[in-house]
Design a protein around this motif. Sequence first.
Motif, PDB file in Angstrom:
ATOM      1  N   ARG A 240       0.824  -1.207   0.000  1.00  0.00           N
ATOM      2  CA  ARG A 240       0.000   0.000   0.000  1.00  0.00           C
ATOM      3  C   ARG A 240       0.865   1.267   0.000  1.00  0.00           C
ATOM      4  N   PRO A 241       1.956   1.320   0.754  1.00  0.00           N
ATOM      5  CA  PRO A 241       2.818   2.508   0.663  1.00  0.00           C
ATOM      6  C   PRO A 241       3.363   2.752  -0.743  1.00  0.00           C
ATOM      7  N   GLN A 242       3.719   1.660  -1.443  1.00  0.00           N
ATOM      8  CA  GLN A 242       4.209   1.828  -2.814  1.00  0.00           C
ATOM      9  C   GLN A 242       3.121   2.382  -3.724  1.00  0.00           C
ATOM     10  N   LEU A 243       1.905   1.873  -3.579  1.00  0.00           N
ATOM     11  CA  LEU A 243       0.796   2.358  -4.397  1.00  0.00           C
ATOM     12  C   LEU A 243       0.525   3.834  -4.133  1.00  0.00           C
ATOM     13  N   LEU A 244       0.564   4.214  -2.870  1.00  0.00           N
ATOM     14  CA  LEU A 244       0.322   5.608  -2.521  1.00  0.00           C
ATOM     15  C   LEU A 244       1.384   6.513  -3.129  1.00  0.00           C
ATOM     16  N   ALA A 245       2.651   6.127  -2.988  1.00  0.00           N
ATOM     17  CA  ALA A 245       3.734   6.955  -3.529  1.00  0.00           C
ATOM     18  C   ALA A 245       3.671   7.030  -5.044  1.00  0.00           C
ATOM     19  N   PHE A 246       3.418   5.886  -5.679  1.00  0.00           N
ATOM     20  CA  PHE A 246       3.329   5.862  -7.142  1.00  0.00           C
ATOM     21  C   PHE A 246       2.167   6.730  -7.628  1.00  0.00           C
ATOM     22  N   GLY A 247       1.010   6.606  -6.968  1.00  0.00           N
ATOM     23  CA  GLY A 247      -0.150   7.395  -7.358  1.00  0.00           C
ATOM     24  C   GLY A 247       0.087   8.883  -7.202  1.00  0.00           C
ATOM     25  N   ALA A 277      -5.171   4.560  -7.324  1.00  0.00           N
ATOM     26  CA  ALA A 277      -6.204   4.909  -6.349  1.00  0.00           C
ATOM     27  C   ALA A 277      -7.247   3.814  -6.231  1.00  0.00           C
ATOM     28  N   ALA A 278      -7.628   3.242  -7.380  1.00  0.00           N
ATOM     29  CA  ALA A 278      -8.617   2.162  -7.366  1.00  0.00           C
ATOM     30  C   ALA A 278      -8.074   0.945  -6.637  1.00  0.00           C
ATOM     31  N   ARG A 279      -6.784   0.689  -6.837  1.00  0.00           N
ATOM     32  CA  ARG A 279      -6.154  -0.455  -6.159  1.00  0.00           C
ATOM     33  C   ARG A 279      -6.125  -0.232  -4.649  1.00  0.00           C
ATOM     34  N   LEU A 280      -5.870   0.999  -4.226  1.00  0.00           N
ATOM     35  CA  LEU A 280      -5.911   1.309  -2.795  1.00  0.00           C
ATOM     36  C   LEU A 280      -7.324   1.159  -2.247  1.00  0.00           C
ATOM     37  N   GLY A 281      -8.301   1.634  -3.008  1.00  0.00           N
ATOM     38  CA  GLY A 281      -9.691   1.463  -2.616  1.00  0.00           C
ATOM     39  C   GLY A 281     -10.259   2.585  -1.766  1.00  0.00           C
ATOM     40  N   HIS A 282      -9.429   3.246  -0.993  1.00  0.00           N
ATOM     41  CA  HIS A 282      -9.899   4.367  -0.166  1.00  0.00           C
ATOM     42  C   HIS A 282      -8.739   5.317   0.087  1.00  0.00           C
ATOM     43  N   ASP A 283      -9.067   6.515   0.557  1.00  0.00           N
ATOM     44  CA  ASP A 283      -8.045   7.531   0.806  1.00  0.00           C
ATOM     45  C   ASP A 283      -7.146   7.119   1.967  1.00  0.00           C
ATOM     46  N   GLU A 284      -5.852   7.377   1.801  1.00  0.00           N
ATOM     47  CA  GLU A 284      -4.891   7.080   2.853  1.00  0.00           C
ATOM     48  C   GLU A 284      -3.902   8.229   2.979  1.00  0.00           C
ATOM     49  N   ALA A 285      -3.189   8.241   4.091  1.00  0.00           N
ATOM     50  CA  ALA A 285      -2.133   9.237   4.313  1.00  0.00           C
ATOM     51  C   ALA A 285      -0.888   8.526   4.789  1.00  0.00           C
ATOM     52  N   LEU A 286       0.244   8.945   4.277  1.00  0.00           N
ATOM     53  CA  LEU A 286       1.528   8.382   4.683  1.00  0.00           C
ATOM     54  C   LEU A 286       2.543   9.521   4.679  1.00  0.00           C
ATOM     55  N   GLY A 288       2.259  12.239   6.004  1.00  0.00           N
ATOM     56  CA  GLY A 288       1.550  13.485   5.803  1.00  0.00           C
ATOM     57  C   GLY A 288       1.108  13.739   4.373  1.00  0.00           C
ATOM     58  N   THR A 289       1.340  12.779   3.479  1.00  0.00           N
ATOM     59  CA  THR A 289       0.923  12.887   2.085  1.00  0.00           C
ATOM     60  C   THR A 289      -0.365  12.102   1.895  1.00  0.00           C
ATOM     61  N   HIS A 290      -1.359  12.745   1.288  1.00  0.00           N
ATOM     62  CA  HIS A 290      -2.665  12.123   1.113  1.00  0.00           C
ATOM     63  C   HIS A 290      -2.853  11.684  -0.336  1.00  0.00           C
ATOM     64  N   PHE A 291      -3.358  10.466  -0.499  1.00  0.00           N
ATOM     65  CA  PHE A 291      -3.675   9.984  -1.845  1.00  0.00           C
ATOM     66  C   PHE A 291      -4.744   8.908  -1.755  1.00  0.00           C
ATOM     67  N   GLY A 292      -5.524   8.816  -2.820  1.00  0.00           N
ATOM     68  CA  GLY A 292      -6.590   7.838  -2.910  1.00  0.00           C
ATOM     69  C   GLY A 292      -7.596   8.308  -3.939  1.00  0.00           C
ATOM     70  N   PRO A 293      -8.782   7.718  -3.971  1.00  0.00           N
ATOM     71  CA  PRO A 293      -9.796   8.115  -4.958  1.00  0.00           C
ATOM     72  C   PRO A 293     -10.138   9.604  -4.929  1.00  0.00           C
ATOM     73  N   THR A 294     -10.217  10.202  -3.724  1.00  0.00           N
ATOM     74  CA  THR A 294     -10.560  11.626  -3.660  1.00  0.00           C
ATOM     75  C   THR A 294      -9.488  12.485  -4.319  1.00  0.00           C
ATOM     76  N   ALA A 295      -8.211  12.215  -3.996  1.00  0.00           N
ATOM     77  CA  ALA A 295      -7.117  12.997  -4.581  1.00  0.00           C
ATOM     78  C   ALA A 295      -7.097  12.847  -6.099  1.00  0.00           C
ATOM     79  N   ALA A 296      -7.303  11.631  -6.597  1.00  0.00           N
ATOM     80  CA  ALA A 296      -7.296  11.417  -8.043  1.00  0.00           C
ATOM     81  C   ALA A 296      -8.418  12.209  -8.719  1.00  0.00           C
ATOM     82  N   LYS A 297      -9.596  12.248  -8.092  1.00  0.00           N
ATOM     83  CA  LYS A 297     -10.728  12.965  -8.683  1.00  0.00           C
ATOM     84  C   LYS A 297     -10.539  14.475  -8.632  1.00  0.00           C
ATOM     85  N   THR A 298     -10.095  14.995  -7.491  1.00  0.00           N
ATOM     86  CA  THR A 298      -9.935  16.450  -7.382  1.00  0.00           C
ATOM     87  C   THR A 298      -8.790  16.953  -8.264  1.00  0.00           C
TER      88      THR A 298
END
Length: 400
Positions: A240-247, A277-286, A288-298
Amino acid sequence: MSNWADLTNGKRIKHLRGSDLTQQGLADAAGVSLALVQKAEQDRGELSVGSLLRLANALKTDVAVILGQQAPRRGASRDTRAALRRLSDAVHDSALGDWNGIERPSSFVELSSAHDRVCAAYWRGDYGVFSELIAKVLLEGGSRYGQATGYEREQLGSLLANTYQFASSAAILLGQRDLAFSAITSARRLAKDSGDDVLAALLESTLSWIHLRSAKVPRAVAVAERAALHIEPSFSRASRPQLLAFGRLMTSAAVASSRRGDAASADDYLAQAHAAAARLGHDEALYGTHFGPTAAKTEAVGIAVALGNYGRALQLAAHTELPCSMPKLARNRYKLDVALAQCEAKLYDRAADTLTEVALDAPEWVKHQALPGVIGKRLAKVSTARVRNISELIGVPLIA
């Protein structure tokens, strides 16, 4: 206000003092006489170097600003200038290893708690609290890091690297480009020493953003793309950390590509961000960096605005819900994109309402954004009175 360099030293001092500090208050804070302050503001006689230093310190600025060699940040309050001074001192003193006065630095647990509060203060735009906590973590953490070994040293290295990252992000938001680069340089060195590849990747996302804010768009794209290739996960096995950073890196590359009008590249990068973001499934923070479906949409809304696809931006916004967990600054940055799209679609009342929401929710942060001025000029074509009312809320004139 006239060109800063064209003002006299006295007028600069008076402007920096503002209406919230009397001449006597400035004299007391600087440890000089009231007569000296009065003479200085009236440009009667020359100020000694010592007096200049005392006045600059009391005004929470630099001597170069008083002398007109540098202009103060437009619309910055005295509190914000003081916060910037603390932030600059913390970044530079800690990088230089200046641990004077730190005999017993806080424990790692205490520093971790302070770091969490750094993150919270940053995302709500509280630069006063933010700068005080940054100083504590960087100076006391740096002192402890120099004595630590093994696992504790690795933990402290990651903690300090992330704190420098926040310092860098705040500095570029407040218009301090050189300070931002200085902080991110320290962050990258510590992250490399700690061996934390995910943190190192997230630092590159911040570096990409600094380049973008510095109008170095091709470099912004290249930095994000290079870091993403380095950490690119196999989606079936990725952590999940890799997905967040990559996204996050893919959104950075998409945003930068949109700023140079490269719609094809922006769409490609954005598609990969949506996949992560879809692979993560929901918003996460690592870190202090936020990523997930909401970040991708905004971010998709902002990218559409940058490419001039205002109808598309409003369509996306209509199907984007902002969760309560979304950081305040991220929410308001998104709303500025929406307001600009509303302006371009001639939905002026809605745009004015959106801009007003932002001004009320983050009055200090919005002073340091470029978009309110752009939106204000467009709104002024319809109603200068409405724009002036918003200007009063922000504390910065949106139109001349």
